[in-house]
Design a protein around this motif. Structure first.
Motif, PDB file in Angstrom:
ATOM      1  N   GLU A 170     -23.665  42.195 -62.603  1.00  0.00           N
ATOM      2  CA  GLU A 170     -24.899  42.322 -61.829  1.00  0.00           C
ATOM      3  C   GLU A 170     -26.085  42.736 -62.699  1.00  0.00           C
ATOM      4  N   PRO A 210     -28.662  38.889 -64.202  1.00  0.00           N
ATOM      5  CA  PRO A 210     -28.969  37.949 -63.113  1.00  0.00           C
ATOM      6  C   PRO A 210     -29.076  36.502 -63.568  1.00  0.00           C
ATOM      7  N   HIS A 211     -29.538  36.253 -64.802  1.00  0.00           N
ATOM      8  CA  HIS A 211     -29.666  34.875 -65.281  1.00  0.00           C
ATOM      9  C   HIS A 211     -28.293  34.240 -65.478  1.00  0.00           C
ATOM     10  N   LEU A 232     -25.493  35.329 -63.738  1.00  0.00           N
ATOM     11  CA  LEU A 232     -24.883  35.285 -62.412  1.00  0.00           C
ATOM     12  C   LEU A 232     -25.366  34.079 -61.611  1.00  0.00           C
ATOM     13  N   HIS A 233     -26.618  33.670 -61.845  1.00  0.00           N
ATOM     14  CA  HIS A 233     -27.194  32.561 -61.083  1.00  0.00           C
ATOM     15  C   HIS A 233     -27.437  31.326 -61.950  1.00  0.00           C
ATOM     16  N   CYS A 234     -26.766  31.247 -63.075  1.00  0.00           N
ATOM     17  CA  CYS A 234     -26.887  30.095 -63.966  1.00  0.00           C
ATOM     18  C   CYS A 234     -26.342  28.848 -63.256  1.00  0.00           C
ATOM     19  N   PRO A 235     -27.056  27.718 -63.286  1.00  0.00           N
ATOM     20  CA  PRO A 235     -26.632  26.526 -62.534  1.00  0.00           C
ATOM     21  C   PRO A 235     -25.348  25.874 -63.024  1.00  0.00           C
ATOM     22  N   TYR A 280     -20.141  29.291 -62.782  1.00  0.00           N
ATOM     23  CA  TYR A 280     -19.772  29.607 -61.402  1.00  0.00           C
ATOM     24  C   TYR A 280     -18.856  30.826 -61.329  1.00  0.00           C
TER      25      TYR A 280
END
Length: 247
Positions: free
Chosen positions: A11, A14-15, A17-20, A23
């Protein structure tokens, strides 16, 4: 890339955790923060990711474990800017780390990060890289003499609680105990001009992601020269070509 086994510090990134293209299929914050959720998750995923039967299942579906790819360094350098972006921690950590660096650079010309790891190192590798705090002190003084033409300050990274004034004759700063302490220390190390510490993937990562010369502390009587410090370029190598043994 699918990451099943991860630490709660995810956590702080964030980059990532939310990388496209990365997963986290089992990341369910509502569950992890309930009761013994984190411990239950870690226990379950450890068993799955360290099990020969599950290894065969993953292999059947065409999966390769990330640990098995650590020798493939073909694209590291060309993707470095993207890696640095993905692994940039959250803003509050960055701001605190940068504030610490600004304060140290205001009173010195060279900031040396010191990773002090003891605890488990008392027994790991038969205690080969376990040093007393006074040993660290003496090594810091020797590094200070190496750069005697510059004002040197030290950033101390450690999970031990001790005052910095035990390092007499050295200008030192450190963070106190607080949330995200390990990642805050890690990112701050990556902003230093030099890093020193015992063999550890922690300081290695700081050197790699921050492109900062690192010196492993291999003996309490170690002598230092400018060539003692070199950047980490991949899991097994320093920039100068020296190979790091796999443990």
């Amino acid at each position: 890339m699918v990451i099943i086994f991860y630490d709660w510090t995810i956590e702080d990134f964030p980059h990532l955790l939310h990388c496209p293209f990365v997963y986290f299929p089992l990341y369910q914050k509502w569950y992890l923060e309930r009761g013994n959720g984190w411990n239950n998750y870690k226990g379950l995923t450890w068993k799955v990711t360290h099990n020969k039967t599950w290894d065969k299942i993953f292999h059947f579906f065409g999966c390769t474990k990330g640990w098995q790819t650590r020798t493939d360094t073909r694209y590291l350098q060309q993707t470095m800017p993207e890696l640095q972006r993905i692994f940039r921690p959250k803003d509050e950590i960055m701001l605190r780390a940068q504030k610490m660096m600004d304060e140290l650079r205001g009173v010195s010309d060279l900031v040396v990060g010191v990773h002090i790891r003891r605890g488990d190192y008392a027994t790991w590798n038969d205690g080969r890289f376990f040093y007393e705090l006074e040993d660290y002190h003496q090594m810091m003084l020797r590094v200070q003499r190496l750069y005697c033409d510059r004002r040197v300050s030290f950033f101390i990274s450690s999970n031990e609680d001790f005052p910095t004034d035990i390092f007499e004759g050295c200008l030192c700063s450190r963070f106190g105990k607080e949330p995200s302490g390990a990642i805050l220390d890690l990112y701050t190390l990556s902003l230093c001009d030099r890093i020193m510490g015992p063999f550890s993937s922690y300081s290695r990562w700081a050197s790699f992601i921050g492109e900062v010369p690192l010196c492993f502390l291999e003996s309490k009587d170690q002598a230092f020269t400018e060539s003692s410090f070199s950047k980490i370029v991949d899991f097994f190598h320093f920039e100068g070509g020296r190979e790091i043994y796999d443990w």
